[in-house]
Design a protein around this motif. Structure first.
Motif, PDB file in Angstrom:
ATOM      1  N   THR A 171       0.016  12.027   5.062  1.00  0.00           N
ATOM      2  CA  THR A 171       0.028  11.143   6.229  1.00  0.00           C
ATOM      3  C   THR A 171       1.391  11.168   6.903  1.00  0.00           C
ATOM      4  OG1 THR A 171      -1.638   9.705   5.239  1.00  0.00           O
ATOM      5  CG2 THR A 171      -0.331   8.785   7.031  1.00  0.00           C
ATOM      6  N   ALA A 188       2.712   6.478  10.894  1.00  0.00           N
ATOM      7  CA  ALA A 188       2.109   6.601   9.566  1.00  0.00           C
ATOM      8  C   ALA A 188       1.397   5.306   9.169  1.00  0.00           C
ATOM      9  CB  ALA A 188       3.178   6.963   8.536  1.00  0.00           C
ATOM     10  N   CYS A 189       1.998   4.166   9.479  1.00  0.00           N
ATOM     11  CA  CYS A 189       1.345   2.881   9.196  1.00  0.00           C
ATOM     12  C   CYS A 189       0.048   2.754   9.980  1.00  0.00           C
ATOM     13  CB  CYS A 189       2.287   1.724   9.533  1.00  0.00           C
ATOM     14  SG  CYS A 189       3.645   1.485   8.367  1.00  0.00           S
ATOM     15  N   ALA A 194       0.834  -1.195   0.000  1.00  0.00           N
ATOM     16  CA  ALA A 194       0.000   0.000   0.000  1.00  0.00           C
ATOM     17  C   ALA A 194       0.873   1.251   0.000  1.00  0.00           C
ATOM     18  CB  ALA A 194      -0.923   0.005   1.213  1.00  0.00           C
ATOM     19  N   GLN A 236      -7.603   9.316  13.981  1.00  0.00           N
ATOM     20  CA  GLN A 236      -8.826   9.123  13.203  1.00  0.00           C
ATOM     21  C   GLN A 236     -10.031   9.720  13.923  1.00  0.00           C
ATOM     22  OE1 GLN A 236      -8.977   8.233  10.220  1.00  0.00           O
ATOM     23  NE2 GLN A 236      -7.039   7.199   9.818  1.00  0.00           N
ATOM     24  N   GLY A 288      -3.011   5.899  16.223  1.00  0.00           N
ATOM     25  CA  GLY A 288      -3.727   5.946  14.954  1.00  0.00           C
ATOM     26  C   GLY A 288      -5.227   6.093  15.160  1.00  0.00           C
ATOM     27  N   SER A 295       2.057  12.567  10.701  1.00  0.00           N
ATOM     28  CA  SER A 295       2.762  11.679  11.631  1.00  0.00           C
ATOM     29  C   SER A 295       4.046  12.323  12.140  1.00  0.00           C
ATOM     30  CB  SER A 295       3.076  10.348  10.945  1.00  0.00           C
ATOM     31  OG  SER A 295       1.902   9.720  10.475  1.00  0.00           O
ATOM     32  N   LEU A 337      -2.200   0.214   8.299  1.00  0.00           N
ATOM     33  CA  LEU A 337      -1.273  -0.856   7.908  1.00  0.00           C
ATOM     34  C   LEU A 337      -0.610  -1.447   9.143  1.00  0.00           C
ATOM     35  CD1 LEU A 337       0.507   0.886   4.898  1.00  0.00           C
ATOM     36  CD2 LEU A 337      -1.429  -0.690   4.829  1.00  0.00           C
ATOM     37  N   VAL A 356      -1.912   5.186  11.140  1.00  0.00           N
ATOM     38  CA  VAL A 356      -2.912   6.104  10.598  1.00  0.00           C
ATOM     39  C   VAL A 356      -3.472   5.570   9.284  1.00  0.00           C
ATOM     40  CG1 VAL A 356      -3.306   8.435   9.717  1.00  0.00           C
ATOM     41  CG2 VAL A 356      -1.884   8.093  11.747  1.00  0.00           C
ATOM     42  N   ALA A 357      -2.610   4.963   8.477  1.00  0.00           N
ATOM     43  CA  ALA A 357      -3.043   4.427   7.181  1.00  0.00           C
ATOM     44  C   ALA A 357      -3.707   3.060   7.298  1.00  0.00           C
ATOM     45  CB  ALA A 357      -1.845   4.340   6.240  1.00  0.00           C
ATOM     46  N   ILE A 364       1.478   5.061   1.155  1.00  0.00           N
ATOM     47  CA  ILE A 364       1.107   6.037   2.171  1.00  0.00           C
ATOM     48  C   ILE A 364       1.309   7.427   1.579  1.00  0.00           C
ATOM     49  CG2 ILE A 364       1.624   6.923   4.475  1.00  0.00           C
ATOM     50  CD1 ILE A 364       2.597   4.183   5.251  1.00  0.00           C
ATOM     51  N   PRO A 365       0.271   8.250   1.545  1.00  0.00           N
ATOM     52  CA  PRO A 365       0.415   9.586   0.939  1.00  0.00           C
ATOM     53  C   PRO A 365       1.311  10.493   1.774  1.00  0.00           C
ATOM     54  CG  PRO A 365      -1.758   9.313   1.922  1.00  0.00           C
ATOM     55  CD  PRO A 365      -1.107   7.970   1.980  1.00  0.00           C
TER      56      PRO A 365
END
Length: 641
Positions: A46, A94-95, A40, A574, A570, A50, A100, A97-98, A42-43
């Motif tokens: 993000t 970051a993982c 995946a 959200q 995370g 983070s 992952l 939040v995304a 991650i933009p």
């Protein structure tokens, strides 16, 4: 025409060949095998969020010092670490939040992503250069960072705050575990436990401080604390329902068996004789502290402000207090703490007393055998968690036990509860030394509820206000009968203005809201339900997935804690984003200056996709899993016949 003939057309064959060539090029980019990562993307935003959250915590330089202090001073030289501490922390967040899993493989795939932009590299704390040639070289070096370099850095961070580290490559015998524990320095264990508490509190509370001030001000400090089991990945030995394997031990020494009794509501067709087997899970208890109180989920979000993991059933009170100490250190509001019997039945030294010392109140439940008279002091009676006057009838003292025994109906119980409230002591203030609380007798002071024949007490002769008042009738008071007055009069019946009751007296049972009152029923049940519901959200595989063992393929308390903290972070981020979207939707539209009625389009209706004592005990000793014995009930002052 055969449909298969169309698939063999030259155009489709050429298209499939071009696509296969592109996929092959993509698969070999970077010359590494990433079969266990999600792939995946991650933009950049993000990574940006983070990085800003991680920097705002101020923990990066602190952890760098911790990691440096763990290095062996006798081993000099060697290459420096290729992965900065900040990179591991930011990539893990970051993982989370995304959505992952922050496994070693996934972190390595994120850090060495061939398509990473220069902005993302900068957010991750990786070196960049304004010189294109130098930057290209730095980027190539980043792409070839090894998997083991990422794993070693993650391990070093976790080890710096792990109170008890054990060899993770094999199961240990009981004798070997005792040998390792005996060689530990208790001061080092306490220091690393304090580090873990500091890391957890600082990371989680920082997300709360990101909220707008008016949102934070809507929260008055009420929290709910509970523990939920999080299983671990793999263990030695065959699958078994036994709580302890005698043949070998899991290398996850700090974990243990969690036993869940079957729910009677799950019995088939109301057959209470049907009993399912107890479910056993090998893992940790994750103690969670959530925001609660009036307005939760509306004016402010439900967020995780505290997390502490330990063996199931081990020191739940001290783990809860550790989380509350984090809130106390950050000067957050202090309100009521709602807990279940797993915490409230503990010895006061392990929960209620340190909680009261931090300035928090309690909202709790009782066992059936704990109802009724729970403590007494200088004539005051602690009944069902509330202090009452010495004139309280025995019938009202035994009100809850009689209701549980079926001796009175619910209507009678509720009516007599309301009658008993007139006997409650009136709270005045906390004593000057902070060790006690000043109360007034129910027949003392302005607005008292009782009339009493004793000196310095309200009398039944006054039914209206003094001359010169507004002429409103005084509140009707209940008369204390002579047979209700204790034969031996203690300080509550002789003091002229107030009686000071030490906080330590009855501290295990005392709570601010009277038990089973309308206020209590509107507080305890809903907050416990909110906690149970949020536990399910955190465990949902489509959300934080804290119970997904494949997301935490690590060994050791420190690594498990690190992974769970980032998952909670995370979930908090959200929750903040959801609240900000909701606040934006609540803003009123600007009035139409032309006076014509405002119109909406179909797009408007389109929905978006969706320093405590050492509590890390190691191997449990025999009998250590038991609950504390209930102290002997206090005596009862003599009364007149």
């Amino acid at each position: 025409m055969n449909p298969l003939d169309a698939l063999a057309s030259p155009a489709l064959v050429a298209a499939r060949g071009a696509l296969l060539s592109e996929m092959t090029s993509l698969a070999h980019r970077g010359k590494r095998n990433r079969k266990h990562s999600t792939g995946a993307i991650i933009p950049d935003h993000t990574f940006s969020v983070s990085a800003k959250v991680t920097t705002a915590t101020g923990m990066v330089p602190v952890i760098e010092d911790w990691v440096a202090s763990e290095l062996d001073p006798t081993h000099t030289g060697g290459a420096s670490a290729k992965v900065p501490v900040a990179t591991i922390l930011i990539a893990s967040l970051a993982c989370a939040v995304a959505g992952l899993p922050a496994t070693y493989v996934q972190l390595h795939a994120v850090i060495t992503d061939p398509d990473m932009t220069p902005a993302a590299r900068k957010h991750l704390g990786l070196p960049v250069s304004s010189d294109p040639e130098a930057d290209a070289k730095l980027n190539e070096e980043r792409m070839y960072i090894g998997y083991h370099a990422v794993a070693r850095r993650y391990t070093a961070i976790a080890k710096s705050m792990d109170p008890k580290v054990y060899p993770s490559y094999r199961g240990l015998s009981d004798a070997k575990i005792r040998e390792i524990d005996n060689e530990r320095d208790p001061e080092v264990v306490a220091m690393k436990q304090a580090r873990m508490d500091l890391f957890n509190a600082t990371m989680l509370i920082t997300t709360w401080l990101l909220l707008p001030e008016h949102v934070r001000n809507a929260w008055r400090g009420d929290v709910t604390v509970d523990a939920t089991v999080v299983p671990i990945f793999g263990r030695f030995g065959p699958n078994s329902n036994k709580r302890k394997l005698k043949s070998c031990n899991s290398p996850e020494v700090n974990a243990y068996w969690h036993a869940k009794d079957p729910d009677r509501r799950d019995s088939i067709d109301g057959d209470t004789a049907h009993k399912d087997r107890t479910q056993y899970t090998f893992g940790y208890d994750a103690h969670l502290l959530l925001t609660s109180g009036p307005g939760v989920g509306d004016t402010f979000p439900q967020m995780v402000l505290g997390l502490s993991i330990d063996q199931p059933g081990r020191q739940p009170g001290l783990n809860a207090v550790a989380m509350l100490q984090g809130l106390y250190a950050h000067d957050l509001p202090k309100g009521l703490v709602t807990v279940d019997l797993g915490y409230s039945q503990l010895d006061p030294e392990n929960f209620a007393l340190p909680l009261r010392a931090l300035g928090y109140g309690l909202n709790i439940m009782y066992k059936k055998n704990e109802l009724g008279l729970q403590a007494h002091y200088e004539g005051a009676l602690l009944v069902d968690g509330t202090w009452h006057g010495a004139c309280l009838d025995q019938q009202l003292i035994d009100l809850s036990p009689n209701y549980e025994a079926g001796l009175i109906t619910e209507d009678q119980y509720r009516a007599q509860l309301e009658q008993r409230r007139k006997y409650e002591l009136k709270f005045l203030e906390v004593s000057s030394n902070g060790e006690g609380v000043n109360y007034a007798c129910p027949a003392q002071g302005t607005g008292c509820a009782m009339n009493c024949p004793l000196p310095n007490r309200a009398k039944a002769t006054r039914t209206t206000k003094k001359p010169g008042g507004r002429g409103r009738p005084a509140k009707k008071r209940q008369n204390v009968r002579k047979d209700q007055i204790p034969e031996i009069r203690q300080a509550l019946c002789t003091n002229k203005t107030k009686t000071t009751i030490p906080i330590s007296v009855g501290v295990r049972y005392f709570q601010e809201i009277p038990f089973e009152s309308p206020e209590w029923n509107e507080t305890y049940g809903p907050r416990r339900n909110q906690m149970e519901g949020y536990n399910r959200v955190l465990k949902d595989s489509t959300a934080a997935a804290i119970a997904a063992v494949d997301h935490r393929r690590y060994r050791g308390l420190g690594k498990q804690n690190l992974s769970l903290v980032f998952k909670a972070l995370g979930a908090n981020i959200q929750a903040i984003l959801a609240l900000l979207r909701d606040l934006a939707d609540r803003e009123e539209d600007t009035p139409n200056p032309g006076g014509r009625p405002a119109t909406t389009t179909l797009a408007d209706h389109r929905r978006e996709p969706f320093g405590l004592p050492i509590r890390i005990a190691g191997r449990p000793t025999k009998g250590a899993q038991g609950k504390p014995e209930k102290p002997a009930p206090p005596g009862k002052p003599a009364r007149a016949a």
